[in-house]
Design an enzyme around this catalytic site. Structure first.
Site, PDB file in Angstrom:
ATOM      1  N   GLY A  54       0.771  -1.242   0.000  1.00 37.57           N
ATOM      2  CA  GLY A  54       0.000   0.000   0.000  1.00 37.57           C
ATOM      3  C   GLY A  54       0.798   1.287   0.000  1.00 37.57           C
ATOM      4  O   GLY A  54       0.317   2.313  -0.453  1.00 37.57           O
ATOM      5  N   CYS A  84      -6.681  -7.887  -4.183  1.00 37.68           N
ATOM      6  CA  CYS A  84      -5.921  -6.828  -3.528  1.00 37.68           C
ATOM      7  C   CYS A  84      -6.266  -5.527  -4.239  1.00 37.68           C
ATOM      8  O   CYS A  84      -6.076  -5.425  -5.468  1.00 37.68           O
ATOM      9  CB  CYS A  84      -4.435  -7.141  -3.664  1.00 37.68           C
ATOM     10  SG  CYS A  84      -3.350  -5.836  -3.065  1.00 37.68           S
ATOM     11  N   GLU A 169      -1.061  -7.584   9.307  1.00 36.26           N
ATOM     12  CA  GLU A 169       0.086  -8.433   8.947  1.00 36.26           C
ATOM     13  C   GLU A 169       0.908  -8.821  10.179  1.00 36.26           C
ATOM     14  O   GLU A 169       1.576  -9.842  10.188  1.00 36.26           O
ATOM     15  CB  GLU A 169       0.981  -7.730   7.917  1.00 36.26           C
ATOM     16  CG  GLU A 169       0.372  -7.636   6.510  1.00 36.26           C
ATOM     17  CD  GLU A 169       0.363  -8.973   5.761  1.00 36.26           C
ATOM     18  OE1 GLU A 169       1.373  -9.690   5.773  1.00 36.26           O
ATOM     19  OE2 GLU A 169      -0.684  -9.293   5.149  1.00 36.26           O
ATOM     20  N   CYS A 203      -9.956  -2.445   1.145  1.00 35.13           N
ATOM     21  CA  CYS A 203      -8.683  -3.147   1.271  1.00 35.13           C
ATOM     22  C   CYS A 203      -9.048  -4.502   1.834  1.00 35.13           C
ATOM     23  O   CYS A 203      -9.775  -4.587   2.839  1.00 35.13           O
ATOM     24  CB  CYS A 203      -7.741  -2.413   2.215  1.00 35.13           C
ATOM     25  SG  CYS A 203      -6.273  -3.384   2.626  1.00 35.13           S
ATOM     26  N   HIS A 205      -7.537  -6.569   3.485  1.00 36.09           N
ATOM     27  CA  HIS A 205      -7.080  -6.859   4.855  1.00 36.09           C
ATOM     28  C   HIS A 205      -8.068  -6.368   5.913  1.00 36.09           C
ATOM     29  O   HIS A 205      -8.092  -6.881   7.032  1.00 36.09           O
ATOM     30  CB  HIS A 205      -5.745  -6.157   5.146  1.00 36.09           C
ATOM     31  CG  HIS A 205      -4.544  -6.842   4.595  1.00 36.09           C
ATOM     32  ND1 HIS A 205      -4.301  -6.974   3.247  1.00 36.09           N
ATOM     33  CD2 HIS A 205      -3.481  -7.423   5.221  1.00 36.09           C
ATOM     34  CE1 HIS A 205      -3.154  -7.605   3.072  1.00 36.09           C
ATOM     35  NE2 HIS A 205      -2.638  -7.885   4.248  1.00 36.09           N
TER      36      HIS A 205
END
Ligand code: DGL
Length: 284
Positions: A54, A84, A169, A203, A205
């Site tokens: 990112g 993604c 992460e 996103c 994530h």
């Protein structure tokens, strides 16, 4: 006895759907895709060794994503989903227009931005929507541009949340440290658009942060994740493209790969994917 030729034939026989992300986030999309289309074979690749994407330049995200797409093609995937947003925003168009015709014109690479832009306007009554994404996705302006094509009357407000992917992460997504950054960015977004009634987690994530995000979100705001939206769009795509669907193998197998440590990936991935994941490390 290992027979290299036999292995090659076996690999060729499988033509899975490839699902890609810079790290773990794409698993939130894969989970919904597998739910909607359980019969196909799948390969997931997380480029964890080089995540996050990112904050990286266009050139770097493009180069990394292209390397991963090449890897998927080597594994026999006729169809690759960039699960993604950052890669979809910064690399997809170049890959589709410039690289694919030279690499394998029959293969397809799809992203997650367009399918989301196609439906987001259906959720908003106030006609103000918020996009929470990485720096790269926000800077690319991909969402405002794509959304205007389908819903010209929508006001689109964006908020870059550069700390959110590192929280995921690094397995800090449910720890107290995450609260500060989550609260901060929701507050900043709602200051930009006070009538926002729909927020997209742009996103892949971010669904991992959803419980904490809900804690700080005023009542009455709809929170959208992309997993189900992308899965529905893929079902529709496969129905409309029998030339691709007919090339996909139907074994119900799932293979999970990472460019970083396999044991660590497998542990976190099991939580994000919702079932036991045994991963392998691959070199691009
Ligand atoms: N899951 C990626 C996305 O949807 C995360 C990007 C990153 O690695 O920073 O944008």
């Amino acid at each position: 006895m290992n027979h290299p030729k036999a292995i090659q034939v076996n690999l060729r026989a499988k033509t899975p759907i490839g699902i890609f992300d810079s790290g773990y986030g794409g698993l939130t999309v894969m989970k919904e895709i597998v739910k909607a289309l359980p019969g196909f074979d799948y390969i997931y690749l997380g480029d964890n060794a080089r995540a996050p994407y990112g904050t990286r330049s266009f050139e770097t995200v493009y180069r990394y994503t292209l390397e991963c797409v090449e890897w998927f093609f080597e594994q026999g995937c006729p169809l690759v989903i960039l699960a993604c947003n950052t890669a979809s925003a910064k690399a997809l168009r170049s890959i589709q227009q410039n690289d694919l015709p030279l690499m394998d014109p029959g293969n397809r690479v799809l992203g997650v931005i367009r399918p989301t832009a196609e439906v987001i306007g259906n959720y908003s009554k106030t006609r103000q929507v918020g996009i929470m994404a990485t720096n790269g996705t926000v800077a690319s302006q991909s969402y405002p541009i794509e959304i205007k094509k389908f819903f010209p009357d929508l006001d689109v407000y964006q908020e870059a949340c550069p700390m959110w992917v590192p929280l995921v992460e690094n397995n800090e997504y449910d720890k107290p440290g995450a609260d500060y950054f989550i609260n901060q960015h929701i507050f900043q977004l709602l200051e930009k658009g006070s009538k926002i009634d729909t927020i997209l987690l742009a996103c892949t994530h971010y669904p991992l942060l959803i419980n904490k995000i809900r804690q700080y979100l005023p009542l009455g705001i709809e929170l959208l994740s992309q997993g189900e939206i992308v899965a529905r769009s893929l079902v529709d795509y496969l129905e409309r493209h029998p030339e691709i669907t007919g090339r996909l193998s139907l074994g119900g197998h799932k293979r999970f790969c990472t460019t970083d440590d396999a044991a660590g990936f497998g542990q976190s991935a099991s939580i994000f994917f919702g079932e036991a994941v045994i991963a392998e490390k691959v070199n691009l």
